[in-house]
Design an enzyme around this catalytic site. Structure first.
Site, PDB file in Angstrom:
ATOM      1  N   ASN A 127       0.449  -1.200   0.010  1.00 47.82           N
ATOM      2  CA  ASN A 127       0.164  -0.105  -0.137  1.00 47.82           C
ATOM      3  C   ASN A 127       0.852   1.233   0.041  1.00 47.82           C
ATOM      4  O   ASN A 127       0.485   2.281  -0.308  1.00 47.82           O
ATOM      5  CB  ASN A 127      -0.793  -0.004   1.320  1.00 47.82           C
ATOM      6  CG  ASN A 127      -0.196  -0.269   2.495  1.00 47.82           C
ATOM      7  OD1 ASN A 127       0.378  -1.130   2.787  1.00 47.82           O
ATOM      8  ND2 ASN A 127      -0.485   0.629   3.302  1.00 47.82           N
ATOM      9  N   SER A 159     -11.124  -4.771   0.188  1.00 49.26           N
ATOM     10  CA  SER A 159     -12.203  -3.829   0.843  1.00 49.26           C
ATOM     11  C   SER A 159     -12.698  -3.039  -0.314  1.00 49.26           C
ATOM     12  O   SER A 159     -11.978  -2.930  -1.292  1.00 49.26           O
ATOM     13  CB  SER A 159     -11.013  -2.912   1.565  1.00 49.26           C
ATOM     14  OG  SER A 159     -11.546  -1.914   2.135  1.00 49.26           O
ATOM     15  N   CYS A 201      -2.522   5.064   6.599  1.00 45.84           N
ATOM     16  CA  CYS A 201      -3.092   4.486   7.816  1.00 45.84           C
ATOM     17  C   CYS A 201      -2.202   4.755   9.127  1.00 45.84           C
ATOM     18  O   CYS A 201      -2.726   4.830  10.102  1.00 45.84           O
ATOM     19  CB  CYS A 201      -2.959   2.961   7.653  1.00 45.84           C
ATOM     20  SG  CYS A 201      -4.300   2.404   6.395  1.00 45.84           S
TER      21      CYS A 201
HETATM   22  N1  PLP Z   1      -4.606  -3.852   3.861  1.00 49.75           N
HETATM   23  C1  PLP Z   1      -3.935  -2.919   2.931  1.00 49.75           C
HETATM   24  C2  PLP Z   1      -2.913  -3.242   2.191  1.00 49.75           C
HETATM   25  C3  PLP Z   1      -4.640  -1.505   2.836  1.00 49.75           C
HETATM   26  O1  PLP Z   1      -4.070  -0.814   2.260  1.00 49.75           O
HETATM   27  C4  PLP Z   1      -5.584  -1.428   3.907  1.00 49.75           C
HETATM   28  C5  PLP Z   1      -6.206   0.141   3.871  1.00 49.75           C
HETATM   29  O2  PLP Z   1      -5.597   1.009   3.661  1.00 49.75           O
HETATM   30  C6  PLP Z   1      -6.055  -2.344   4.713  1.00 49.75           C
HETATM   31  C7  PLP Z   1      -5.608  -3.404   4.609  1.00 49.75           C
HETATM   32  C8  PLP Z   1      -7.270  -1.961   5.762  1.00 49.75           C
HETATM   33  O3  PLP Z   1      -8.704  -2.047   4.909  1.00 49.75           O
HETATM   34  P1  PLP Z   1      -9.929  -1.531   5.728  1.00 49.75           P
HETATM   35  O4  PLP Z   1      -9.965   0.002   5.425  1.00 49.75           O
HETATM   36  O5  PLP Z   1     -10.937  -1.869   4.483  1.00 49.75           O
HETATM   37  O6  PLP Z   1      -9.737  -2.100   7.076  1.00 49.75           O
END
Ligand code: PLP
Length: 391
Positions: free
Chosen positions: A164, A214, A334
């Site tokens: 990400n 997601s 995040c």
């Molecule tokens: N995994 C990755 C690689 C992400 O980029 C994200 C969100 O930024 C998530 C998991 C978490 O997703 P959610 O917001 O649906 O919990």
């Protein structure tokens, strides 16, 4: 305001809208077609899908249809799709639902996972050995290290599809083959949030057991996700309730958002490849900026481009850009302003680690936006450097 309708420059012009949003890895605006689906579902099919009467059946039908759509996009069976409240939940179910605490067993993961995998792994450390794989300067998993670290006592291997922060796409076919050759009983879990419907996927060739998704990264709403589970009977539920979603994600289902997820995924998959040219233009423009280094590998996901800029702080640049209604992120959205564990793990040099920004595209973005954005980016970098005396 629907930015998806802003693809046409004349529409932008007429509306005097100037926003350019390149933070789509954090979240995407909801597509107008998806909003229509949510509205119709909330208005007409608001029943509880578990009720035995007609209102319940109507809602159940919508949910079944959504499940079938997501399954077909993945080449899976409907019974292999569990709707969840987000990908964080999907990842947690795959990890906590698989690991059986034992001191002589292990799980294998990478140092560049999203917090929703990294966090559960840290928590499991007291109950099981957690082995971290080596990654190179682009975040690619060292396959020889994988061969060494997976063994007969490995319960789970968790490796993300697309990173990400830097967009690196792992070679899941090679990884899956190695894992299953060494230990066919080891479960292979993939966090697919940034890859789903954006880059190719073949769950069977890749021997994936669990794949987390997601909706809000693909033009759907926040608050709904899904988990592909090759054999959901192997998962130990982490929540106990009314048995919905095969007992794996119990709680009355969010029918409207599950339908929205299916709609967004269908539209996103149809648009695969659409940002390739934008990405090329973005990289070409960035190469013209003095002291800018491409951190993402050249063949990363075209949706995510990470750039390190010497002599500035990413957060300051972000706020300068915001004044022109141009949006980007530093590292991962995040992790906010905390230091990025991904950039640390891949060894980004100190001279531009603080100046790292992430530009993430979506299919509604345009070439004009790319050029307008990079022009202002360059001007702001020059301004910041002239103030703080860098370079
Ligand atoms: N995994 C990755 C690689 C992400 O980029 C994200 C969100 O930024 C998530 C998991 C978490 O997703 P959610 O917001 O649906 O919990």
């Amino acid at each position: 305001m629907y930015v998806y309708s802003l693809r046409r420059p004349e529409v932008r012009e007429a509306r005097k809208e100037t926003m350019i949003y390149f933070d789509n890895a954090a979240t995407t605006p909801v597509r107008p077609e998806v909003i229509d689906v949510i509205e119709s579902c909330l208005r007409d099919d608001w029943g509880n899908p578990n009720s035995l009467h007609r209102k319940g059946h109507q809602a159940q039908k919508r949910l079944d249809e959504a499940r079938a759509v997501v399954a077909s996009l993945l080449g899976a069976k409907p019974t292999q799709i569990v709707f969840t409240s987000c990908a964080t939940e999907s990842n947690n179910i795959a990890i906590f639902g698989t690991i059986k605490p034992r001191r002589d067993a292990n799980v294998v993961t990478t140092p560049i996972e999203h917090e929703s995998v990294h966090g559960p792994m840290q928590k499991m450390k007291k109950d099981i050995e957690v082995r971290e794989l080596r990654v190179d300067r682009y975040g690619y998993v060292d396959l020889a290290d994988l061969e060494r670290k997976v063994d007969a006592n490995t319960q789970l291997v968790s490796i993300m599809h697309v990173n990400n922060e830097i967009g690196t796409i792992q070679d899941l076919v090679k990884i899956g083959k190695i894992v299953k050759r060494i230990n066919p009983r080891a479960m292979f879990h993939v966090d697919g949030v940034q890859g789903f419907c954006k880059v190719p996927l073949d769950l069977n060739a890749e021997k994936i057991d669990y794949y987390a998704m997601s909706a809000h990264k693909i033009g759907g709403p926040k608050g709904v996700g899904a988990l592909y589970a090759r054999d959901q009977k192997k998962l130990e539920p982490i929540l106990i309730g009314g048995g919905q979603e095969f007992g794996i994600s119990p709680g009355t289902q969010n029918v409207a958002y599950s339908c929205a997820f299916a709609k967004a995924a269908t539209l996103q998959k149809d648009e695969m490849g659409r940002v390739d040219d934008l990405r090329k233009a973005l990289v070409a423009d960035i190469e013209q900026i003095d002291g800018a280094h491409l951190i993402s590998p050249e063949d990363s996901s075209p949706y995510i481009t990470s750039v390190g800029i010497e002599g500035i702080k990413g957060e300051i640049l972000l706020h300068y850009m915001e004044q022109s209604e141009m949006y980007l992120s530093t590292g991962s959205a995040c992790s906010g302003s905390a230091e990025s564990h991904v950039l640390k793990a891949i060894g980004v040099p100190d001279s531009y680690r603080d100046g790292t920004i992430r530009l993430s595209l979506q299919t509604y973005n345009t070439i004009e936006e790319v050029h307008a954005f990079t022009k202002v980016l360059k001007e702001n970098i020059d301004t910041i450097r002239s103030i703080i005396g860098g370079r």
